[in-house]
Enzyme design. Structure first.
Site, PDB file in Angstrom:
ATOM      1  N   LYS A  20      -1.510  -5.965   4.180  1.00 31.41           N
ATOM      2  CA  LYS A  20      -0.232  -6.486   4.674  1.00 31.41           C
ATOM      3  C   LYS A  20      -0.137  -8.017   4.697  1.00 31.41           C
ATOM      4  CE  LYS A  20       2.040  -3.729   4.854  1.00 31.41           C
ATOM      5  NZ  LYS A  20       2.466  -3.070   3.589  1.00 31.41           N
ATOM      6  N   HIS A  38      -8.603  -4.569  -1.143  1.00 31.58           N
ATOM      7  CA  HIS A  38      -8.545  -4.992   0.262  1.00 31.58           C
ATOM      8  C   HIS A  38      -9.954  -5.115   0.844  1.00 31.58           C
ATOM      9  CE1 HIS A  38      -4.295  -4.874   0.598  1.00 31.58           C
ATOM     10  NE2 HIS A  38      -4.143  -3.570   0.635  1.00 31.58           N
ATOM     11  N   SER A  74       3.075  -6.363  10.772  1.00 33.53           N
ATOM     12  CA  SER A  74       3.347  -5.710   9.490  1.00 33.53           C
ATOM     13  C   SER A  74       2.468  -4.461   9.326  1.00 33.53           C
ATOM     14  CB  SER A  74       3.102  -6.704   8.349  1.00 33.53           C
ATOM     15  OG  SER A  74       3.435  -6.126   7.118  1.00 33.53           O
TER      16      SER A  74
END
Ligand code: A3P
Length: 296
Positions: free
Chosen positions: A48, A110, A140
């Site tokens: 995010k 990620h 988020s």
């Protein structure tokens, strides 16, 4: 619409000291053996932080002119494969990356820095790391976990925030992620460390930084074209960039392209939550030279 055979939300577990879910660890052996190429570009982020935004920029810088139909017909998660994924019913991230014929390959991860397959470092592939301030990142992430059924159940905002602070969310602690990548950048000139807030403040300047880092010189017209395509509303309305082709996300709960703002945290944090968060933040960030803007 791509259908994934996902029946219930996954459980979080400790994986080499990092909170993870099985969708990002099941293919661990193959991911660790992944063969990077010298011209690969790895986009690394904590979830995010603006991964899709940078992915669209880099993809368009390379292919916007030469393969203009690409951005209108291929979803971003196929143009920029997510390396560590292993979702039922879909090709794994490593398979998608291995089968790519376009060059350079732009690949997303990620992973915290210590999980990145070693061949990226051996091949001196370039890495763009994008970081976002902790408060907006947490907000988020909360809304994302509400709408995305491959994520653990987020619970309510106060409980999610507590877990975010402790790193009990997928891909672990925000603090460890942003700090350890920052340290790696200090010793590795193949890493460009960017901030969501800078990209929001001056998108042209940051696109220029990306071009310099990648050693490419698109014309002003090409840069302006990319700039227009990566505007928040343009991406929000672009089915090939807004994740609306993915079946496990419920946009009625929250859209993937939600607000795209710096400072939305002010609409979520209570005064007490903010004070508590700031105190914890000071402790966690005392040992780093890394600084974030929480408004622009
Ligand atoms: P919000 O939830 O705050 O709106 P990621 O791609 O890493 O999953 O990050 C998603 C976040 O980046 C979302 O934040 C999304 O709206 C924001 N984002 C995506 N594209 C953007 C753009 N072109 N401009 C600004 N923000 C963008």
């Amino acid at each position: 619409m791509e259908e994934m055979a996902v029946r219930s939300r996954p459980e979080l577990f400790d994986f080499h000291g990092v909170s993870m879910v099985n969708y990002f660890t099941d293919n661990w052996e193959d991911v660790q053996k992944f063969k990077a190429r010298p011209d690969d570009i790895l986009i690394a982020t904590y979830p995010k932080a603006g991964t899709t935004w940078v992915s669209q920029i880099v993809d368009l810088l390379y292919f916007g002119k030469t393969l203009p139909e690409r951005k209108d017909s291929i979803p971003i998660h196929e143009r920029v494969p997510f390396l560590e994924t292993s979702f039922p019913g879909l090709p794994r991230g490593t398979e998608l990356a291995d089968s790519m014929t376009s060059s350079p390959r732009v690949i997303k991860t990620h992973f915290p820095v210590q999980f990145v397959p070693k061949s990226f470092w051996e091949q001196n592939s370039r890495v763009i790391y994008m970081a976002r301030n902790a408060k907006d990142n947490a907000v988020s992430y909360f809304h994302f976990d509400r709408m995305n059924f491959v994520e653990p159940e987020p619970g309510d905002w106060p409980s999610f925030l507590q877990r975010f602070k402790k790193g009990d969310v997928v891909f672990g602690s925000w603090y460890d992620h942003v700090k350890n990548w920052w340290e790696k950048k200090e010793i590795n000139s193949n890493i460009l460390y960017m901030f969501y807030e800078d990209l929001a403040e001056d998108t042209d300047r940051e696109i220029n930084r990306i071009c310099s880092f990648l050693g490419i010189s698109p014309s002003k017209e090409e840069r302006d074209y990319v700039r227009g395509q990566v505007d928040f509303n343009t991406m929000k309305n672009n089915r090939m960039a807004n994740y609306s082709t993915i079946s496990v996300m419920d946009f009625k709960i929250s859209p993937f392209m939600r607000k795209g703002k710096v400072g939305d945290w002010k609409n979520h944090f209570t005064v007490a939550q903010n004070e508590d968060f700031d105190e914890d933040y000071q402790k966690n960030m005392a040992n780093t030279t890394l600084h974030f803007k929480t408004e622009i």
